[in-house]
Every structure is written in structure tokens, then in C-alpha cells.
Motif scaffolding. Structure first.
Motif, PDB file in Angstrom:
ATOM      1  N   UNK A   1       0.856  -1.191   0.000  1.00 41.67           N
ATOM      2  CA  UNK A   1       0.000   0.000   0.000  1.00 41.67           C
ATOM      3  C   UNK A   1       0.889   1.237   0.000  1.00 41.67           C
ATOM      4  N   UNK A   2       0.648   2.130  -0.948  1.00 40.67           N
ATOM      5  CA  UNK A   2       1.420   3.373  -1.053  1.00 40.67           C
ATOM      6  C   UNK A   2       0.446   4.531  -1.120  1.00 40.67           C
ATOM      7  N   UNK A   3       0.712   5.548  -0.330  1.00 43.83           N
ATOM      8  CA  UNK A   3      -0.094   6.762  -0.334  1.00 43.83           C
ATOM      9  C   UNK A   3       0.799   7.945  -0.666  1.00 43.83           C
ATOM     10  N   UNK A   4       0.312   8.816  -1.543  1.00 46.05           N
ATOM     11  CA  UNK A   4       0.984  10.087  -1.828  1.00 46.05           C
ATOM     12  C   UNK A   4       0.003  11.141  -1.340  1.00 46.05           C
TER      13      UNK A   4
ATOM     14  N   UNK B   1      -2.712  12.844  -3.403  1.00 49.99           N
ATOM     15  CA  UNK B   1      -4.137  12.566  -3.285  1.00 49.99           C
ATOM     16  C   UNK B   1      -4.531  11.200  -3.824  1.00 49.99           C
ATOM     17  N   UNK B   2      -3.536  10.401  -4.214  1.00 48.58           N
ATOM     18  CA  UNK B   2      -3.798   9.066  -4.756  1.00 48.58           C
ATOM     19  C   UNK B   2      -3.117   8.004  -3.892  1.00 48.58           C
ATOM     20  N   UNK B   3      -3.629   6.786  -4.008  1.00 46.07           N
ATOM     21  CA  UNK B   3      -3.039   5.628  -3.345  1.00 46.07           C
ATOM     22  C   UNK B   3      -2.865   4.510  -4.365  1.00 46.07           C
ATOM     23  N   UNK B   4      -1.979   3.595  -4.060  1.00 44.20           N
ATOM     24  CA  UNK B   4      -1.766   2.423  -4.905  1.00 44.20           C
ATOM     25  C   UNK B   4      -1.762   1.195  -4.002  1.00 44.20           C
ATOM     26  N   UNK B   5      -2.390   0.132  -4.473  1.00 41.37           N
ATOM     27  CA  UNK B   5      -2.431  -1.120  -3.715  1.00 41.37           C
ATOM     28  C   UNK B   5      -2.147  -2.282  -4.656  1.00 41.37           C
ATOM     29  N   UNK B   6      -1.641  -3.341  -4.061  1.00 39.11           N
ATOM     30  CA  UNK B   6      -1.451  -4.589  -4.794  1.00 39.11           C
ATOM     31  C   UNK B   6      -1.641  -5.733  -3.809  1.00 39.11           C
ATOM     32  N   UNK B   7      -1.938  -6.915  -4.336  1.00 34.02           N
ATOM     33  CA  UNK B   7      -2.198  -8.082  -3.485  1.00 34.02           C
ATOM     34  C   UNK B   7      -0.925  -8.784  -3.031  1.00 34.02           C
TER      35      UNK B   7
END
Length: 105
Positions: A39-42, A86-92
Motif C-alpha cells: 500500500x502506497x499513499x501520496x 491525493x492518490x493511493x496504490x495497492x497490490x495483493x
């Protein structure tokens, strides 16, 4: 001279517009190599990057490291170099594809 050239080559591959020494938040699970970054948040309010494992955290789990440290730890985050605040990225999983979306509270 060899060390300077080696350092410059290392710098050239850093993909982010932010400086390599930009402070970022990372969870203790990732820092201690016990979990991958999933999980990454900017952050939209201050532009800070957060690199987390996806588990539930409390304040004590938050650590500060440089963006360079995170990139050297997991080069796959380079794919997120253009992710706007203002965006996030997720991966399993580590092998999974990053899913990027606007952060909604």
C-alpha cells in the motif's frame, strides 16, 4: 574517481521527481523486512509518501526513511513515480500489479 562515477550512475536511475533524501513514512514491518510494500499513499495535503504493508498500524509502527531507501529496498515502487498527491496504490502481492486510485476518506 571510480566512487564518484559509481554514485552518479546510481543517482541516474532514481525515477522520482522528489529528491532522493525526501522523508517518507514506512511501517516497521517493511523496515524490518518482515512484510512487502503493498500500500502506497501520496498524501494530498502535504505531498508526503507513505509505504505500508497493508496491515493495521498504530503510531509506533511509523518510521521515517528517505525515498531513496524505499526505492533501493523495493524497485517496483518506481512504477508509481508519476502518482499525483491525493492518490493511493495497492497490490495483493509483490508480484501483483499496482492498482492506483484517488484517495477517498
Amino acid at each position: 574517481m571510480g566512487r564518484i562515477r559509481e554514485h552518479r550512475q546510481h543517482e541516474e536511475i532514481f525515477p522520482f521527481d522528489d529528491a532522493p533524501d525526501t522523508a517518507t513514512i514506512i511501517c516497521s514491518h517493511v523496515l524490518e523486512h518482515n512484510a512487502p510494500i503493498l500500500y502506497v499513499s501520496h498524501d494530498g495535503d502535504d505531498g508526503m509518501w507513505q509505504f505500508l504493508c497493508g496491515r493495521v498500524h498504530d503510531t509506533a509502527d511509523a518510521k521515517l526513511v528517505s525515498l531513496r531507501w524505499v526505492f533501493d529496498h523495493d524497485r517496483s515502487i518506481g512504477a508509481l513515480k508519476d502518482m499525483p498527491p491525493g492518490y493511493v496504490a495497492e497490490r495483493d502481492s509483490v508480484e501483483g500489479r499496482w492498482i492506483i486510485r484517488r484517495y477517498v476518506e
